[in-house]
Design an enzyme around this catalytic site. Structure first.
Site, PDB file in Angstrom:
ATOM      1  N   ALA A 244       0.985  -1.060  -0.184  1.00  0.00           N
ATOM      2  CA  ALA A 244       0.165   0.049  -0.055  1.00  0.00           C
ATOM      3  C   ALA A 244       0.860   1.202  -0.179  1.00  0.00           C
ATOM      4  CB  ALA A 244      -0.812   0.063   1.395  1.00  0.00           C
ATOM      5  N   LYS A 245       0.416   2.372  -0.267  1.00  0.00           N
ATOM      6  CA  LYS A 245       1.057   3.734  -0.538  1.00  0.00           C
ATOM      7  C   LYS A 245       1.958   3.930   0.925  1.00  0.00           C
ATOM      8  CE  LYS A 245      -0.756   4.715  -4.434  1.00  0.00           C
ATOM      9  NZ  LYS A 245      -2.167   4.622  -4.222  1.00  0.00           N
TER      10      LYS A 245
END
Ligand code: GLU
Length: 311
Positions: A244-245
């Site tokens: 994920a970011k």
């Protein structure tokens, strides 16, 4: 048509990102693979912006720019899913006219509670609203809640064939075709758009494998051919969770800020596939789906310590 028949024309593959933010290394790796699958088989390659949901302004444009910076190319036009609502509605109307839909008034919580009951396949809609009497339906309508529209499925399972996973049999429940807010649901839109774009090869992350029997079944109900599927392994973070970011420097812009060029990013992705090369075109030569890693690629974006996926 069975999945074994050869298409009369080369057909097409696609990458279909949701414009909810920048693409991260996992998304970029899937895009690269979708491009390699399509181009290595002489197919067209399309981009479809799946903007029915979770749209962040400017994200789609940045996604296209990032894909282009990596050296991926695509055939025009880029398709924006939100411009195809009339086609989605037409398919829903066809299903409704055939008696294959029903209104569902369940809330998410009601479905979770019912689905947790010890019967029926895990995660499947339990059919609460499938056989409401006219009086029951009227009572629910009177609450003012706007119903979702579900498929009145005639099966509970469907088998698909996947280039990496082999034969996969999975649940087909009465899934949502149109959400309560009137928006076509992902499973409906993806089937209609793939078919009408002539896409006969679907390459995407293997988190979507379990939705695929639903989509393939819906394609047959609508009279569409079933595409070939290849569900590719995801990229995971150090904790074994989907990248994920927030995991650190995972977007092309993040990598650029660390001094890494798009060619270096392609080389990193290639390495994760057991290949060397710093452009998509260079990786086309010798691309062999049967030699792709079947395990997720675990990545520590901060230290770029890679493990797994490298044969
Ligand atoms: N838009 C979906 C996503 O970004 C992908 C849909 C698909 O490839 O079928 O997760």
């Amino acid at each position: 048509m069975s999945t074994d028949e050869q298409p009369a024309r080369p057909g097409a593959g696609r990458f279909a990102p949701s414009p909810s933010g920048d693409l991260h290394l996992g998304n970029l790796r899937t895009a690269l693979l979708a491009w390699l699958f399509a181009r290595s088989t002489g197919r067209a390659f399309y981009l479809r912006v799946e903007d029915l949901d979770r749209v962040r302004p400017g994200a789609a444009e940045r996604q296209l720019a990032d894909l282009s910076a990596l050296g991926l190319d695509w055939d025009p036009p880029v398709l924006w899913q939100s411009e195809r609502l009339d086609r989605h509605r037409a398919a829903i109307d066809t299903l409704a006219a055939a008696g294959m839909t029903y209104e569902c008034y369940c809330t998410r919580r009601e479905i979770q509670q019912a689905a947790a009951a010890p019967h029926g396949p895990l995660g499947a809609y339990p059919g609460t609203c499938r056989d409401l009497t006219a009086a029951e339906r009227a009572a629910r309508r009177a609450t003012g809640r706007s119903p979702a529209l579900r498929l009145r499925s005639e099966t509970t399972e469907f088998e698909i064939e996947d280039e990496l996973h082999g034969v996969y049999r999975g649940v087909v429940d009465d899934f949502v075709l149109r959400r309560g807010d009137g928006t076509p649901a992902y499973n409906l839109a993806v089937v209609v758009d793939d078919a009408e774009q002539g896409i006969d090869q679907v390459v995407r992350g293997d988190d979507l494998l379990s939705s695929t029997p639903r989509q393939a079944y819906l394609a047959t109900v609508l009279g569409f051919p079933i595409p070939r599927y290849a569900h590719v392994p995801l990229v995971l973070n150090r904790d074994g969770k989907r990248l994920a970011k927030r995991d650190g420097a995972v977007t092309l812009a993040d990598r650029a800020a660390l001094g890494e060029t798009p060619r270096e990013v392609v080389a990193l992705l290639a390495n994760s596939l057991g290949r060397t090369g710093s452009t998509p075109a260079a990786l086309l030569d010798g691309f062999r789906p049967d030699t792709l890693p079947r395990e997720p690629w675990t990545l520590d974006p901060v230290n770029m310590v890679k493990s797994g996926g490298n044969p």
